[in-house]
Design an enzyme around this catalytic site. Sequence first.
Site, PDB file in Angstrom:
ATOM      1  N   ASP A 290       0.909  -1.037   0.321  1.00 21.91           N
ATOM      2  CA  ASP A 290      -0.135  -0.095  -0.047  1.00 21.91           C
ATOM      3  C   ASP A 290       0.733   1.290   0.002  1.00 21.91           C
ATOM      4  O   ASP A 290       1.964   1.426   0.027  1.00 21.91           O
ATOM      5  CB  ASP A 290      -1.079  -0.201   1.113  1.00 21.91           C
TER       6      ASP A 290
HETATM    7  C1  BGC Z   1      -4.947   3.190   0.171  1.00 20.00           C
HETATM    8  C2  BGC Z   1      -5.138   2.118  -1.072  1.00 20.00           C
HETATM    9  C3  BGC Z   1      -4.961   2.790  -2.398  1.00 20.00           C
HETATM   10  C4  BGC Z   1      -3.649   3.684  -2.351  1.00 20.00           C
HETATM   11  C5  BGC Z   1      -3.574   4.361  -3.751  1.00 20.00           C
HETATM   12  C6  BGC Z   1      -3.792   4.035  -0.153  1.00 20.00           C
HETATM   13  O1  BGC Z   1      -3.771   4.926   0.668  1.00 20.00           O
HETATM   14  O2  BGC Z   1      -5.028   2.373   1.239  1.00 20.00           O
HETATM   15  O3  BGC Z   1      -6.461   1.473  -1.009  1.00 20.00           O
HETATM   16  O4  BGC Z   1      -5.310   1.849  -3.392  1.00 20.00           O
HETATM   17  O5  BGC Z   1      -3.670   4.573  -1.474  1.00 20.00           O
HETATM   18  O6  BGC Z   1      -4.282   5.623  -3.888  1.00 20.00           O
END
Ligand code: BGC
Length: 744
Positions: A290
């Site tokens: 993530d």
């Molecule tokens: C979130 C993810 C997301 C990623 C990219 C993160 O902060 O937890 O779910 O896909 O950002 O935007």
Amino acid sequence: MNRRNVLAAGAMLAASAWTPLARAARPLGADHRARIQALLGQMTLAEKVGQMNQIAGGRQKSLNSKLDAAMLDRVRKGEMGSFLHVAGAEPLRDLQRVAVEESRLKIPLLFAMDVIHGYRTILPVPLALAASWDPKVAEQAARIAAEEAWAAGLHWTFTPMVDVARDPRWGRVVEGAGEDAYLGSRIAEAQVAGFQGADLGEGRRMMACAKHFVGYGAAEGGRDYDSAEVGPRTLNEVYLPPFHAAARAGAGSFMTAFNALDGVPMTANAELVRGFLRAQWHYQGLVVSDWNAIRELVNHGIAADAREAAVLALKAGVDMDMASGSYATYLAEAATADASLVPLIDESVGRILAAKARLGLFDDPYGFGDPARDKAPLRRTEARDLAKRSLVLLRNDGAVLPLKPGARLALIGALADDASSAIGSWRARGQATDAVTLKAALAGADYQPGTDVAAAVEAAKRADIVLVALGEDFNRTGEARSYAEIGLPEGQAALLEALKATGKPIVAILMGGRPLALERELTGVPAVLQTWLLGIESGPAIAEILTGKAAPGGRLPIGMPRRTGQSPQSYAHLPTGRPANPDLAVDSARYHDTEIGPLFAFGHGLTYGEIAYGPLSLSAETVAPGGRITASVQVTNRGTMAVDEVVQLYANDPVAAVSRPVAELRGFARVPLKPGQSRTVRFTLSPEQFAFWRDGKWIVEAGDIRLMAGASSVDLKSEARFRITAGAEGQVPAASLATKVEIA
Ligand code: BGC
């Protein structure tokens, strides 16, 4: 079940129930494999690490904004494998050209974005789509999103979020399919199918990403990013099944979660990622971290610095670093110092290149994106249909709904005119101006935003019926939007009380991305409609249901608590030695200051008219491991409108070696019924679907199983029992297995 009969033979169940991870695992063609091997042979360590690096090419609200000359130079040098927060068929082709024509090895880039519930055409939020209790709805929404996003040059979306969520304080409850592992599994596989189609290489589809692996929805206290404490049985029976279903459906990628599970951050959780996902599940897809999560391992207190964090994540099996730059900065140097890391890097790069190959990027690096389609009109008809199917009628005392023709309507509440909220918080390229609000859809109603309570009360007094939009705007759910109180936001409760005092019949239209705890507020309100955040056709969809042009057919994918303090909870709880007792003089598992259970239970939802259920009948009284049993129930529409009834099948194992949930969903069907029509739903199940996790295995015990059919987890109409004749061992998470459903 009787413990004496446990696992007599320990037989493995027939392979029929086990679907291999077909699409994700489908071997690449020999030519692609050879090409990847050849590339790996040619790549420098720096180029390999470059492939493992995913960088933001812009910001969420200003896509492509970081694609400057310096960034292009890095692409030329092979310093990145993928970009996120980028879009547009033309700019992305230009960017791809730099990679495939100006870099040494000409490896195409992978373009990614959070395309969650629509790209240009914004559809209902994921929790609402799950409320349709119709996997086809989730699949169609994913397909529409993929087609539009693919046209805009994107290859990869970070969805579906398959985290089971039983605590509505957690703001990301809006992004998932709710509290249940079985429903979540069906929605997850439908979303994967919708995004990816049969073959990613055919185009007009996107690679899906099952996230956040795993336990993110179990964050303590519902606080986003916080650690989770989940025992092995609950992890396997509740949190892992939708991931297994997504993997079996072929999800091309997985994302590791931010949270720690039992003290081990998932981004460094070798036991679960490398050990479980890879070694036991044989998952072959790409695993991405993530956002910035690799570097955040330092904050978790398991790495002294980002270099150590990078090594831990690599060892855990994370192939690609989203946005932290830790792999890019430290991995080459770490692998030079410790040669045992090189094969791990090669494996990861191999998987990244394989994803590119599956998307067809080696065959035609420009074979994506379509500037003409990128400008195609919004898909309003489909958006409205999906929105209508996601609505849930929670209460309709005295048949207040549908509205009587000619009734004078007061429409109160700012949310009824909040186009921005209609499209939710993940809006990709959606525009608030595209959304048709309820106010616009009910142009004849006397509208008051409700900020002036006296004016709202006057409007109510002039009307025959009061429609009041209550709940949360788009910005109160989503990432980092956890709340300690999930009641009505400031001012709304007082407004509602003033409206109630007029004595006019009230229809509460609940908007927002989470179930709210509104027992007291909704007392005395005869009709309640849960409308979530429904996308660009929100207003017309709600209006069609209110006026009876269409009947509501959605069901709650997560129970609505009476009070915040009941969270987390689930219908699928374990029995206790002292089950909740309505009599407060009896010491039992309940609160003294609130009634037992949720206000509206998992699976609850009404329609217009009345549905009758027949008895539940079974094809046999016993079933042997490897066999099948069919449970049938007839439903009849006694009303005067065409409606959908969601027929639900729950199971309970009354006596087992470990306590089993009082009920677990094991089948459902959304059944269209014309007035007067009867239809029979047949559910075909295997013993493996009743297995529980114990000592690292799926155990099917010999003994009795209760099946219950009904209209919700608490409105069970009929029940039947059968016996599993011998013990056996299951192969996959029980809740991830789909029951065969036939509607006659
Ligand atoms: C979130 C993810 C997301 C990623 C990219 C993160 O902060 O937890 O779910 O896909 O950002 O935007």
